[in-house]
Enzyme design. Structure first.
Site, PDB file in Angstrom:
ATOM      1  N   LEU A 455       0.813  -1.212   0.000  1.00  0.00           N
ATOM      2  CA  LEU A 455       0.000   0.000   0.000  1.00  0.00           C
ATOM      3  C   LEU A 455       0.847   1.262   0.000  1.00  0.00           C
ATOM      4  CD1 LEU A 455      -2.943  -0.985   2.365  1.00  0.00           C
ATOM      5  CD2 LEU A 455      -2.677  -1.328  -0.101  1.00  0.00           C
ATOM      6  N   ASP A 456       2.013   1.240   0.627  1.00  0.00           N
ATOM      7  CA  ASP A 456       2.901   2.397   0.530  1.00  0.00           C
ATOM      8  C   ASP A 456       3.240   2.690  -0.924  1.00  0.00           C
ATOM      9  OD1 ASP A 456       3.164   3.304   3.138  1.00  0.00           O
ATOM     10  OD2 ASP A 456       4.806   1.956   3.605  1.00  0.00           O
ATOM     11  N   VAL A 457       3.546   1.641  -1.691  1.00  0.00           N
ATOM     12  CA  VAL A 457       3.900   1.836  -3.102  1.00  0.00           C
ATOM     13  C   VAL A 457       2.682   2.263  -3.909  1.00  0.00           C
ATOM     14  CG1 VAL A 457       4.688   0.673  -5.199  1.00  0.00           C
ATOM     15  CG2 VAL A 457       5.896   0.303  -3.039  1.00  0.00           C
TER      16      VAL A 457
END
Length: 596
Positions: A455-457
């Site tokens: 999710l960060d990416v």
């Protein structure tokens, strides 16, 4: 095109139409995002072929074209499974389990769709600034390499990892069987939590380092005793211990639970900030941008931490923007995070190479005034500070709009204020809370958030998409724009097909064994999704990977070798000279788009 001062629009793609075709995992996401941004069409035209295309027309723009593909012709990358296998996604996602395994969600396809929309928006921004129309191309292979770029950079660094790469990690389980995630960024809170549960002192000491580095390594081989400890306590006591220690726990939610509460909102929001003051500097400077650098002449001021905001700014830099990174006095401490290349963290370089840096102490009134002065000359201000921090500092959207009414103010957060009472907005907590832990595992396997920073990416990709939409809206309306994106938006984008199945009362999970690679004598292979059942009928364990692929090919089945050593991607013929090295010697993945 028409003058921005006279064009009437409330969404960046109002008055435009689009047509899209190609694999539905990609085309459906592209179509959905273009519609939310204001473009009109009938329905996407999914095809059976490996490539697709999208065309935007209208609004006084020359037609904008984008093409997408799974991989290069002849690479053998023909769908989500083969892309995950080749790019190293299976290897990184599988580290916790001790061997490669596929994500049951269509992660590479979703990322490719967002990159496609980014390319189209960037091209239109370039046109609005006097540049020529351009064709943009991207591929799921590039999206996959971008997703693992930090892990790839670490694998090619001058030194080894600071933490062990071995199987193990969260989530934990309580005495009554509640599966939960634990989060803290503070070693004192970590120790206090485990002491409250009477964990063996040697286990809690040995566990902190792998837990701390799990964001970087995608695994956390801490002592098994910690799992034993949580299984001996009820969830009520575990929650109490976390609260007293200053840590947080979050039970894993199911896709069905998330579907019930889903608000159906877009993964980002755009809000006009008022009339533009008319300063030419605020709209970028210099000659019209070239086709490969549509943001050339624009300035992005980035105050980002960790992954989400720095990745968004990195993508804007690849599109030609001048990115100025705001760092604390002494510089970003993550510059020294091992492993290093020429003395600089390889992972940090994967997100921040090419940026200029300025040191600002945001606790100092004098330095905050410096930051406001810089924002007055910038086109974009991007940050991912904790909720409420910007307002506390006098650096919120309304504050900066007073010094630069033409600013695109971008905030990339965890929850975007959409889930009251939500836990800390970090990757793994958002995965736990939104059902991602269930979506990435097929039926029959215990749900577990991936330790790859999914999710960060994806949140960084959506953040860049939102900024590009804001820049285009600014060009078309003459107003500054506030844009908000979040990890919650990334989670909902990734799980959208599963949430739709859950909302219809269907089983939202993929079938048992879905995207499990097959063992060979010297490695692993991954069959294409449509070939998986037929390929699994063959016993390939005594064949080399090359012979196993040849046997399946002779039977009309498509498969590809699974990358298990990310350092070997430099020489992988499926990517043909795609991976280079930067000035520090760190591996660098190719730009996710090409313009012509």
């Amino acid at each position: 095109m028409a003058s921005p001062a006279t064009t009437q629009t409330v969404r960046p793609l109002d008055t435009l139409r689009f047509d899209t075709s190609g694999p539905p995992q990609i085309a459906d996401v592209v179509a959905g995002h273009l519609r939310v941004l204001g473009a009109r069409t009938g329905h996407p035209d999914p095809g059976d072929g490996p490539a697709g295309g999208t065309t935007l027309t209208g609004g006084d723009f020359a037609p904008a074209h984008a093409t997408t593909a799974w991989g290069r012709p002849g690479s053998g990358l023909v769908d989500e499974a083969t892309v995950q296998a080749a790019t190293g996604v299976m290897a990184v996602h599988g580290r916790r389990d001790g061997g490669p395994r596929g994500l049951a969600a269509d992660y590479a396809a979703t990322a490719t769709a967002v990159l496609t929309v980014q390319g189209l928006l960037a091209g239109l921004v370039g046109q609005a600034r006097g540049g020529a129309a351009a064709r943009v191309a991207t591929g799921a292979d590039r999206a996959g390499l971008l997703a693992v770029s930090q892990y790839l950079a670490a694998a090619g660094a001058d030194e080894g990892e600071a933490a062990e790469l071995a199987a193990g990690g969260p989530p934990f389980t309580s005495a009554e069987g509640v599966v939960f995630e634990l989060e803290t960024l503070d070693p004192a809170a970590w120790a206090a939590f485990w002491r409250a549960l009477e964990a063996p002192p040697e286990a809690l000491r040995a566990g902190w380092r792998p837990f701390q580095f799990r964001y970087a390594t995608a695994c956390a081989p801490f002592p098994a005793a910690l799992h034993t400890v949580t299984r001996s306590h009820p969830m009520a006591r575990i929650s109490s211990a976390a609260a007293l220690a200053g840590a947080q726990v979050c039970p894993l939610r199911s896709l069905a639970e998330r579907a019930v509460e889903d608000d159906g909102l877009a993964p980002w929001s755009l809000e006009p900030l008022g009339s533009r003051a008319g300063s030419p500097r605020a709209m970028g400077t210099g000659a019209p941008p070239g086709p490969g650098r549509p943001l050339a002449g624009l300035t992005v001021l980035e105050a980002g931490r960790r992954i989400q905001a720095p990745l968004a700014a990195h993508l804007l830099g690849l599109l030609g923007a001048d990115v100025i990174r705001v760092e604390p006095p002494g510089g970003d401490p993550l510059r020294g995070m091992p492993p290093a290349c020429s003395g600089t963290s390889a992972r940090w370089l994967a997100l921040n190479r090419g940026k200029r840096a300025v040191e600002i102490d945001i606790k100092s009134g004098r330095d905050r005034n410096r930051l406001r002065e810089m924002a007055a000359r910038a086109d974009v201000f991007l940050h991912n500070w904790a909720p409420g921090k910007a307002a506390e500092l006098g650096l919120d959207a309304d504050d900066l709009a007073r010094v630069n009414p033409a600013l695109v103010y971008a905030y990339t957060s965890g929850w975007a204020g959409r889930l009251p009472g939500a836990p800390m907005g970090t990757d793994f907590m958002v995965q736990a809370r939104t059902g991602v832990g269930e979506a990435v595992r097929p039926e029959g396997e215990a749900p577990a958030p991936s330790l790859m920073t999914l999710l960060d990416v994806l949140g960084g990709l959506l953040g860049a998409e939102a900024v590009l939409a804001g820049l285009l809206l600014r060009e078309r309306t003459g107003h500054g724009v506030r844009v908000d994106s979040s990890l919650l938006g990334a989670a909902d984008t990734l799980t959208a097909p599963a949430l739709l199945r859950a909302a219809r009362g269907e089983n939202p999970r993929r079938p048992a064994g879905f995207r499990h690679p097959l063992r060979t004598a010297d490695g692993w292979i991954a069959p294409a999704d449509t070939n998986a059942t037929a390929a699994a009928a063959y016993d390939l364990r005594e064949l080399t990977t090359a012979d196993a692929l040849a046997q399946l090919r002779d039977h009309g089945l498509t498969a590809t070798a699974v990358t298990t050593d990310l350092a070997a991607l430099h020489h992988d013929p499926r990517f043909a000279d795609s991976i280079s090295r930067d000035a520090h010697g760190a591996p660098a993945v190719p730009d996710p788009w090409s313009f012509a």
